[in-house]
Design an enzyme around this catalytic site. Structure first.
Site, PDB file in Angstrom:
ATOM      1  N   SER A  73      -8.204 -57.603   1.055  1.00 22.02           N
ATOM      2  CA  SER A  73      -9.323 -58.195   1.805  1.00 22.02           C
ATOM      3  C   SER A  73     -10.654 -57.644   1.311  1.00 22.02           C
ATOM      4  O   SER A  73     -11.591 -58.412   1.037  1.00 22.02           O
ATOM      5  CB  SER A  73      -9.161 -57.925   3.307  1.00 22.02           C
ATOM      6  N   ASN A 152       0.392 -67.324  -0.893  1.00 22.20           N
ATOM      7  CA  ASN A 152       1.187 -66.447  -0.027  1.00 22.20           C
ATOM      8  C   ASN A 152       2.112 -67.196   0.915  1.00 22.20           C
ATOM      9  O   ASN A 152       3.098 -66.653   1.383  1.00 22.20           O
ATOM     10  CB  ASN A 152       0.272 -65.517   0.770  1.00 22.20           C
ATOM     11  N   ALA A 201      -1.542 -52.700  -2.986  1.00 25.84           N
ATOM     12  CA  ALA A 201      -0.293 -51.956  -3.248  1.00 25.84           C
ATOM     13  C   ALA A 201       0.816 -52.281  -2.257  1.00 25.84           C
ATOM     14  O   ALA A 201       1.992 -52.271  -2.616  1.00 25.84           O
ATOM     15  CB  ALA A 201      -0.581 -50.449  -3.246  1.00 25.84           C
ATOM     16  N   THR A 238     -15.007 -41.113  -0.466  1.00 26.07           N
ATOM     17  CA  THR A 238     -14.062 -40.167  -1.075  1.00 26.07           C
ATOM     18  C   THR A 238     -12.768 -40.899  -1.408  1.00 26.07           C
ATOM     19  O   THR A 238     -12.216 -41.620  -0.572  1.00 26.07           O
ATOM     20  CB  THR A 238     -13.785 -39.006  -0.103  1.00 26.07           C
ATOM     21  N   CYS A 326      -0.934 -63.357   8.616  1.00 29.98           N
ATOM     22  CA  CYS A 326      -2.279 -63.036   9.069  1.00 29.98           C
ATOM     23  C   CYS A 326      -2.685 -63.909  10.255  1.00 29.98           C
ATOM     24  O   CYS A 326      -3.699 -63.682  10.887  1.00 29.98           O
ATOM     25  CB  CYS A 326      -3.264 -63.221   7.918  1.00 29.98           C
TER      26      CYS A 326
HETATM   27  C1  LIG Z   1      -1.961 -59.842   1.840  1.00 31.13           C
HETATM   28  C2  LIG Z   1      -2.945 -60.681   1.101  1.00 31.13           C
HETATM   29  C3  LIG Z   1      -4.309 -60.359   1.092  1.00 31.13           C
HETATM   30  C4  LIG Z   1      -4.876 -59.221   1.907  1.00 31.13           C
HETATM   31  O1  LIG Z   1      -4.549 -57.978   1.357  1.00 31.13           O
HETATM   32  P1  LIG Z   1      -4.720 -56.666   2.278  1.00 31.13           P
HETATM   33  O2  LIG Z   1      -4.491 -55.540   1.312  1.00 31.13           O
HETATM   34  O3  LIG Z   1      -3.656 -56.743   3.310  1.00 31.13           O
HETATM   35  O4  LIG Z   1      -6.097 -56.694   2.828  1.00 31.13           O
HETATM   36  C5  LIG Z   1      -5.167 -61.145   0.340  1.00 31.13           C
HETATM   37  N1  LIG Z   1      -4.713 -62.184  -0.368  1.00 31.13           N
HETATM   38  C6  LIG Z   1      -3.407 -62.536  -0.381  1.00 31.13           C
HETATM   39  C7  LIG Z   1      -2.958 -63.707  -1.193  1.00 31.13           C
HETATM   40  C8  LIG Z   1      -2.479 -61.803   0.361  1.00 31.13           C
HETATM   41  O5  LIG Z   1      -1.203 -62.153   0.350  1.00 31.13           O
END
Ligand SMILES: *Cc1c(COP(=O)(O)O)cnc(C)c1O
Length: 380
Positions: A73, A152, A201, A238, A326
């Site tokens: 994000s 996703n 990650a 940091t 989400c």
């Molecule tokens: C999970 C996801 C995000 C968000 O990543 P976070 O590290 O959870 O903020 C953004 N883009 C896609 C396509 C995702 O699957």
């Protein structure tokens, strides 16, 4: 509850044991602030630079093109807002698609309120962006094209190399959200003309709250977080040393075992899909049957409410999701399923299963049995 069967790897993954072991010393033994000048600090600095090399190697970038931050994000926000701000003199237009993650879509909406014009490209019934529309949408004012590498919800993989070629030829910067693609697709930012890319990650057996952004050398972007001069003065704060070490280990490990992992996921996905097709009537596969992420399947079960189905499965220890995690809680039809032309009724009946390393065919046998019973019950 007894054993959990986890089929929601696109939402997040468990941190693998080798990654945990690699991270542990950085919490309480090698805890130095990487900005310091004494050996305890230098140790942290070296660990960060070592992880940076691993990330760069995995996508064919150079270490000085990699910036660590808190995840997908933040990455989409920094890439899109940062690139637009630094390149405002070029114009006021960006192009994205209707099926992006909310981290991209909401960022674009915020920019619209600030006077940026945004084109949201259509996709076909498989979820592939309309390339003709992309070519026709580029104007002299276009700063940026932001198209996700793989979706996703329905797993669709975009023609990233073609998009990159179009962008480069027209002098437009190309950003891609590769959060779902990392670990599942071999990525080469040079071959695909990618100018900016983000990863997170926790989607590939690493820890939550840590990600990385690649920005090609020479592409300007402004920072979002002011403060110390961390990460080449592009992202203050940091450094999350254990997280960065974990990200480095996770990306190395997933690409070292790439082919075996990919084959395994496809085997499980196909086993599940064929079994569902055989045992449950009146279903619809969402997205392309094969050109999708190895571990992703998304199926609508006609005349069933997805939320009720998920709860039935949840009660039997099975974790799946409706469209995107989400949006949990909110029962509004997925913007992705609507964009591929699904009516609300079918969009609301969709179940996303995303498979991972530890899943077995035996688990799938159990899942499809439960699914079948639940569908019969809810349809009745
Ligand atoms: C999970 C996801 C995000 C968000 O990543 P976070 O590290 O959870 O903020 C953004 N883009 C896609 C396509 C995702 O699957």
């Amino acid at each position: 509850m007894d054993k959990i069967i986890y089929l929601d790897h696109a939402a997040t993954t468990a941190v693998s044991e080798e990654v945990v072991n690699e991270m542990l010393p950085y919490f309480n033994k090698m805890y130095g602030n990487a900005s310091g000048l004494y050996p305890l600090a230098v140790q942290s600095k070296n660990a960060i630079e070592n992880a940076r090399k691993k990330v760069a190697r995995a996508i064919n970038a150079t270490p000085n093109e990699i910036y660590f931050l808190s995840g997908g994000s933040e990455g989409d926000n920094l890439a899109i807002k940062g690139i637009v701000k630094a390149n405002r003199n070029k114009g006021n237009h960006i192009i994205t698609s209707k099926i992006e993650h909310n981290a991209v879509l909401e960022t674009c909406r915020t920019l619209e309120q600030e006077g940026i014009k945004v084109t949201y490209l259509d996709v076909d019934s498989d979820g592939v962006v309309n390339l003709e529309q992309l070519r026709n949408s580029i104007t002299r004012d276009t700063i940026l094209i932001s198209i996700m590498y793989a979706n996703n919800e329905i797993g669709t993989i975009q023609p990233v190399e073609t998009i990159g070629r179009i962008a480069r030829a027209r002098g437009v910067i190309f950003h891609t959200d590769a959060v779902q693609a990392i670990g599942n697709i071999r990525i080469d930012v040079r071959r695909s003309y990618i100018d900016s890319l983000i990863m997170s990650a926790h989607k590939f057996y690493g820890p939550k709250g840590i990600g990385a952004m690649y920005v090609r050398k020479g592409v300007e972007f402004s920072k979002l977080i002011d403060g110390g001069h961390h990460e080449s003065n592009k992202r203050a704060g940091t450094e999350n040393v254990p997280g960065i070490v974990g990200l480095g280990k996770a990306i190395e490990s997933v690409y070292n075992n790439f082919y075996a992992y990919n084959r395994k996921l496809i085997d499980i996905r196909e086993y599940y899909t064929r079994k569902v097709e055989k045992e449950i009537p009146n279903i619809k596969i969402n997205g392309h049957r094969f050109n999708r992420l190895a571990g992703n399947m998304n199926i609508s079960f006609e005349n069933v409410k997805g939320k009720e189905l998920i709860q039935e499965l949840g009660g039997r220890g099975i974790c799946v999701s409706a469209g995107s995690a989400c949006n949990t809680g909110q029962i509004r039809p997925s913007h992705v399923l609507n964009a591929i032309g699904l009516p609300n009724e079918l969009a609301g009946a969709a179940i996303r299963t995303t498979f991972g390393r530890e899943n077995t065919r035996e688990e799938i046998d159990y899942v499809v049995g439960v699914l079948k019973d639940a569908v019969v019950k809810l349809r009745g």
